[in-house]
Design an enzyme around this catalytic site. Sequence first.
Site, PDB file in Angstrom:
ATOM      1  N   LYS A 255     105.924  57.317 -89.429  1.00  0.00           N
ATOM      2  CA  LYS A 255     105.935  58.214 -90.588  1.00  0.00           C
ATOM      3  C   LYS A 255     107.369  58.373 -91.058  1.00  0.00           C
ATOM      4  O   LYS A 255     108.287  58.453 -90.230  1.00  0.00           O
ATOM      5  CB  LYS A 255     105.350  59.567 -90.171  1.00  0.00           C
ATOM      6  CG  LYS A 255     105.225  60.586 -91.294  1.00  0.00           C
ATOM      7  CD  LYS A 255     104.605  61.873 -90.777  1.00  0.00           C
ATOM      8  CE  LYS A 255     104.373  62.891 -91.883  1.00  0.00           C
ATOM      9  NZ  LYS A 255     103.726  64.118 -91.366  1.00  0.00           N
TER      10      LYS A 255
ATOM     11  N   SER B 106      99.554  65.540 -93.871  1.00  0.00           N
ATOM     12  CA  SER B 106     100.597  64.831 -94.581  1.00  0.00           C
ATOM     13  C   SER B 106     100.846  63.404 -94.068  1.00  0.00           C
ATOM     14  O   SER B 106     101.398  62.588 -94.787  1.00  0.00           O
ATOM     15  CB  SER B 106     101.904  65.620 -94.478  1.00  0.00           C
ATOM     16  OG  SER B 106     102.332  65.692 -93.131  1.00  0.00           O
TER      17      SER B 106
ATOM     18  N   SER C  66      98.397  67.726 -89.835  1.00  0.00           N
ATOM     19  CA  SER C  66      98.893  66.552 -90.556  1.00  0.00           C
ATOM     20  C   SER C  66      98.685  65.207 -89.866  1.00  0.00           C
ATOM     21  O   SER C  66      98.905  64.168 -90.489  1.00  0.00           O
ATOM     22  CB  SER C  66     100.375  66.724 -90.875  1.00  0.00           C
ATOM     23  OG  SER C  66     100.538  67.536 -92.004  1.00  0.00           O
TER      24      SER C  66
END
Lengths: 486, 98
Positions: free
Chosen positions: A79, A154, A178
Amino acid sequence: MSHHALTIHQAQQKLRAREISAVELTQAVLTRIQETDERLHSYLTVCTEEALAQAEAADRTLANGATPPPLCGIPVALKDVILAQGVRATAGSKILEQFIAPYDATVTQRLKEAGAVIIGKVNCDEFAMGSSNENSAFTPCRNPWDTDRVPGGSSGGSAAAVAADQACAALGTDTGGSIRLPAAFCGVVGLKPTYGRVSRFGVVAYASSLDQVGPCTKDVRDCALLLDVIAGHDPRDSTSVNTPTPGYAAHLEQGLSGLRIGIPQEYFIEGMQPEVETAVREAIAHLQGLGAEIVSISLPHTEYAVATYYIIAMAEASSNLARYDGVRYGYRASEVEDLGALYQTTRAQGFGSEVKRRIALGAYVLSAGYYDAYYLKAQKVRTLIRQDFLRAFEACDMIATPVAPTTAFRLGEKLADPLTMYLSDIFTIAVNLAGLPGLSVPCGFDQHGLPVGLQLIGPPFEEEVLLRAGYAYERGHDWRTRKPPL
Amino acid sequence: MRVTPDEVRQVAALARLSFTEEELAELTQHFDTILTYVDKLGELQTDSVEPTAHAVAVSAPLRDDVVTNTPSAAQTDALLANAPSRKARFFRVPKIIE
């Protein structure tokens, strides 16, 4: 099977047997990214050259004959809030668009030491603030099962990349759901470890008392393998806990016999998508069939979790994001007269609207006159939420719930009203407030062919038992053989 | 409305943010929706409840006060390379003293 579709443990076997080389595997994944990412936008940066060099090094290690490190030659995506030295790290924000990480995050360093190939940096909501990935300052990532729908957020890029075979596995971060929400929306496995289990050093901070790094993988065995590599104490993160890790992959097959699974009535609410409830209840029945005992429990403060979370997360965000001032790194507004204007204009231009909303609200709940009413109040309710769980764990060994009340929603559907978007996290958020581990495992599909996720929640540092249950469940189903139509 | 646009502007300034009038109107609306929602915490009696800052008990671990990372020239360069404006080995900022 094409090389790009391999799980970590399948690739491990083939690499060690020299059936495929690490370069072939990395090349297959790079080709897959090239062929599919125009539609998905999972990646913000693809590390083609570095990845191939790391794969060549892995091939040399594999040729040595000695036992290779656990992830030798395995392509893993990060990420874009996780730093990898020499690689751009944007956190999904314009303010960090040109930022080149000067060092590795501890998790990145551990992956590299384990022989992994860092294949690239994946998309996310700006500073990990969002439930849909639509807050990415670059372009929203799409759900591989239906590109008109969101992958969840996210860590949407992490889940989408793994679901679409654009990486063998990925790391995400989870502050209020997330990792688990995108894992559920994209039909992959996601784990939020116990707070303190995994180092946050070198990870762009959002809400420091809630943030945790975790794996996003194609199956539960891979999740355990990846957790084995990243978990453990790190002196560079003062909240990292110095307790031994049990060896997660080694204990997967111990079964469920005698395990008590709690079902909280507050997590099966009116208005949830009926197919989600059906799939989750069937999964629970399956676990019962495998020897688990099902007990009814109550988490009475559940309805206060979202409000508590947003006050605390926004307060911490407003403090954490004060560092983006246009002085030492990141974007700086041009043509400003004085230092005050430099700060304000840089931040006004550099941050997106959701990030600014959270910083402003965070500053508000921390300001004189409102601190007690909002921030202190939320910290007290956080205590009540945590006590709910600790009490529940006297009667059960883990808790099973849905990950989200619905399957993946359409892009744009919840953008106009921030509160509606925040409520997507209704079933995941309390876990972060209480600092507990939570696992998301695919448990079926709805009538549109969209994945549903089962959430297993454990007491602090009991990831092992969650993985064991997830593994036992997964072995009895073939959801994983279904692939997104790309 | 729970807050006025002026109050939002003030708190934004504290957070070193600025907004256009149009953004401010929308943000004030969002403040109102969110603050009204989080008011539900007021339903709970919490006078005798201790606040939680961290879910896992954390202490502040101490280490010996010694230099553990003397940066190499290359590391210093890598850090400075991210500066939006620099001169030699310094960050440049607008003049702050008249």
